[in-house]
Design an enzyme around this catalytic site. Structure first.
Site: not given
Lengths: 391, 284
Positions: B35, B106
């Site tokens: 990913c 994130c």
């Protein structure tokens, strides 16, 4: 801090001579080349001189040079013209590693009902010519295969490809944006019907491109307007940039040897040093069949954006195929097509040199990159003694 | 170029608390190399007071992933477990002076790691690997569940698929899950969700019919996707509910092949052929 620019496949600096030649057309000689009066009309001589200079670099006839606004417009024009010229044919062949100017237009066309064959590539980025041969059908309107890949620098055997396509009497287009100015091209020998090039990749300004169209090739304009370019592209000529591109081509011809010896030597020096100093680093792309200025190296277990940001801190400009730098979620379609594992695809860095790159700059980059990779690997949860054992 | 705040740059260039605590009281790993980002978080917790004494991280990812992890460890130190559980991805992003929209995932990764680590500390059941948390996987490309999508939608007031992709990556791959994500957005915001049509009860198949249907499903639904990634799949045999397949091309030996088999091939066959099917790879 000094900028070390190793991103010349993205764009290049304008050659100072090119800029000098452009300036009069941005100041006093602003006339429209289509005008009847001398003030404007004489500017057409300068546009035509540029046409000759460009034809000179690729050994074409000046009448075969069509000015566009960029490489993307040239690519789009080639595809759409082929389909409009052969309305009964509804199939295009291209590769999985083309520039988005081709790929996204093909995706758009497939939504409109055209069928597209995307030729796969092997782990070195090369296509299989037999697959190309097998893919051509009576329904094929155009084959479009790039001359050299922008990410890896891999150069395709366009002579052989063009021969295969022409034997089947199908139109052949090549996106040569990365090749023109770096590799010698001879269109009297090379049987391509259409070829795209872009000014800002060879030290001319941004905003000017060319579509070469072999004489006798059926053509339909993409931008419709005035009679400019003999009715093949409407719109007042971008005179200054066209003049600049003409001189840039002339200068590129003079530097062709240098590009393939000295620039290549510096590229090899950088590449060999990084591959030997940094463990778990891998070269992406065919080692021999490659542009002299490009190297694409994957640093396993780290992510490309982090590398670029740390290099940026040192003034070094490069680019990456990592997802995070492309604004998309998935890493480079080129590396994915080559089957580069995710461990490596996310950490790929492209360095692209130019004739302005110096030995001192390369030495600096060789010293700068390894500690950057070490630093990010110390943070990476995937980096440890186990990784070293894997390879 | 990403527009990072000075705070993000500072935490990327000078990350705090990099490393791993030996014999940690709590630990978690989220994300994976496929990913493009992953985070390993380890915590030292005083069992008497429930105060987090130390936090360390290791992160694979871009600048903002590293900065988010660094800030998370700073936020955690000195907090009680109870207070730490209340930290949201918004707080992580806020502490950094904001993140570009495309990079919000994130901060979500940081929150996920924290949740998983605290669940681990409290002895709660750890969510399965490859799933961000419990729930049904909606985005197979990135292994994102409906519950995570619903949460980022709720906590960050998201309204489009693109926003969801920015926050948790779901929908950023092949795009097949976009309708499902739209449904989740609609449901989460209390709107009338698109009517879900109950799949018709599948009739009992003979063995020949079943094999034919499996072959057809592989040809129509599965092979084109796998070929688009430079691989191929071949049906080798069907033994009861065991479907034996071979992976070819780029898929052969790929690290994520097992993931593809379970989440793409098996899920599709279960959906369209039989709920009890399981897929096995036969290697040459």
């Amino acid at each position: 801090m000094k900028t070390i620019y190793l991103d010349n496949n993205a764009t290049t600096c304008i050659d100072p001579i090119v800029l000098d030649k452009m300036m009069p057309f941005l100041k006093d000689r602003y006339g429209n080349p289509s005008s009847m009066h001398d003030f404007g009309g004489t500017v057409m001589h300068d546009v035509d001189r540029a046409r000759e200079q460009i034809a000179g670099l690729i050994n074409a006839d000046p009448r075969e040079i069509l000015f566009t606004s960029c490489g993307t417009e040239s690519d789009n024009t080639a595809l759409l013209s082929a389909l409009e010229s052969y309305p009964d044919k509804r199939h295009i062949i291209t590769t999985r590693v083309e520039h988005s100017a081709i790929l996204n237009m093909c995706k758009h066309l497939s939504k409109k009902g055209y069928s597209i064959t995307y030729l796969p590539v092997d782990h070195e980025g090369m296509i299989d010519l037999r697959q190309l041969e097998e893919a051509i059908t009576p329904d094929t309107a155009l084959v479009s295969i790039m001359y050299a890949n922008n990410e890896t620098g891999v150069v395709y055997p366009i002579d052989k490809i063009a021969q295969i396509v022409k034997e089947r009497s199908v139109l052949f287009h090549t996106d040569a944006v990365q090749a023109v100015g770096k590799l010698p091209l001879d269109l009297k020998e090379l049987p391509v019907d259409m070829l795209s090039l872009s000014g800002h990749k060879l030290h001319a300004p941004k905003g000017v491109g060319v579509l070469y169209i072999r004489r006798g090739t059926r053509f339909q304009p993409y931008i419709i307007g005035g009679h400019q370019e003999h009715g093949r592209r409407g719109g007042t000529e971008n005179v200054a940039s066209i003049v600049g591109l003409g001189y840039a081509c002339e200068i590129a011809q003079k530097h062709m040897d240098y590009e393939n010896t000295e620039v290549k030597r510096l590229r090899d020096k950088l590449e060999n040093a990084l591959l030997s100093i940094v463990p778990n680093s891998i070269l992406n792309g065919h080692r021999e069949m490659r542009l002299p200025n490009t190297t694409n190296i994957s640093f396993e277990y780290v992510e490309g954006e982090g590398i670029l940001l740390l290099l940026n801190e040192k003034g070094v400009c490069a680019s990456s195929g990592s997802a995070c730098t492309s604004g998309s979620i998935e890493p480079s379609h080129v590396l994915r097509a080559m089957g580069v594992p995710f461990t490596a695809a996310h950490g790929s860095i492209r360095f692209s040199l130019s004739r302005y790159t110096t030995e001192a700059e390369i030495d600096f980059v060789i010293k700068t990159v390894p500690p950057v990779i070490d630093r990010l690997r110390e943070i990476s949860p995937f980096w440890g003694k186990d990784n070293l054992a894997v390879r | 170029m990403w527009d990072y705040t000075d705070k993000v740059k500072d935490h990327f260039l000078h990350p705090r608390n990099v490393g791993e605590i030996e014999n940690p009281d709590a630990e978690a790993e989220v994300g994976n190399i496929t990913c493009g980002d992953a985070l390993r978080l380890t915590l030292r917790i005083d069992k008497k007071t429930g105060i987090i004494q130390d936090a360390k991280f290791k992160t694979f990812g871009c600048g903002s992933a590293i900065a988010s992890s660094s800030v998370l460890t700073e936020l955690l130190k000195g907090k009680t477990v109870e207070d730490a559980r209340k930290i949201t991805n918004k707080e992580i992003a806020g502490f950094l002076g904001g993140l570009p929209r495309e990079k919000m995932h994130c901060s979500v990764m940081g929150q996920e790691a924290l949740e998983k680590a605290l669940a681990n500390y409290l002895g709660e059941e750890a969510p399965e690997e490859h799933t961000h948390e419990e729930g049904e996987i909606i985005c197979h490309c990135f292994g994102v569940t409906d519950s995570l999508i619903a949460r980022v939608v709720r906590e960050n007031d998201l309204h489009t698929v693109e926003e969801v992709t920015n926050f948790c990556k779901a929908g950023g791959g092949c795009g097949m899950c976009h309708p499902s994500i739209e449904d989740i957005i609609a449901q989460t915001h209390g709107a009338q969700a698109t009517q879900i049509v109950e799949t018709q009860k599948k009739k009992v198949l003979t063995n020949i019919q079943k094999i034919t249907l499996i072959q057809q499903t592989i040809d129509r639904e599965i092979r084109p996707q796998i070929q688009a990634d430079g691989g191929d799949i071949e049906l080798i045999d069907v033994v009861g509910n065991r479907v034996l397949v071979g992976l070819r091309g780029n898929c052969a030996g790929c690290r994520t092949a097992q993931f593809t088999l379970q989440h793409a091939v098996e899920a599709k066959l279960r959906e369209l052929v039989d709920e009890d099917i399981f897929v096995e790879e036969v290697r040459e």
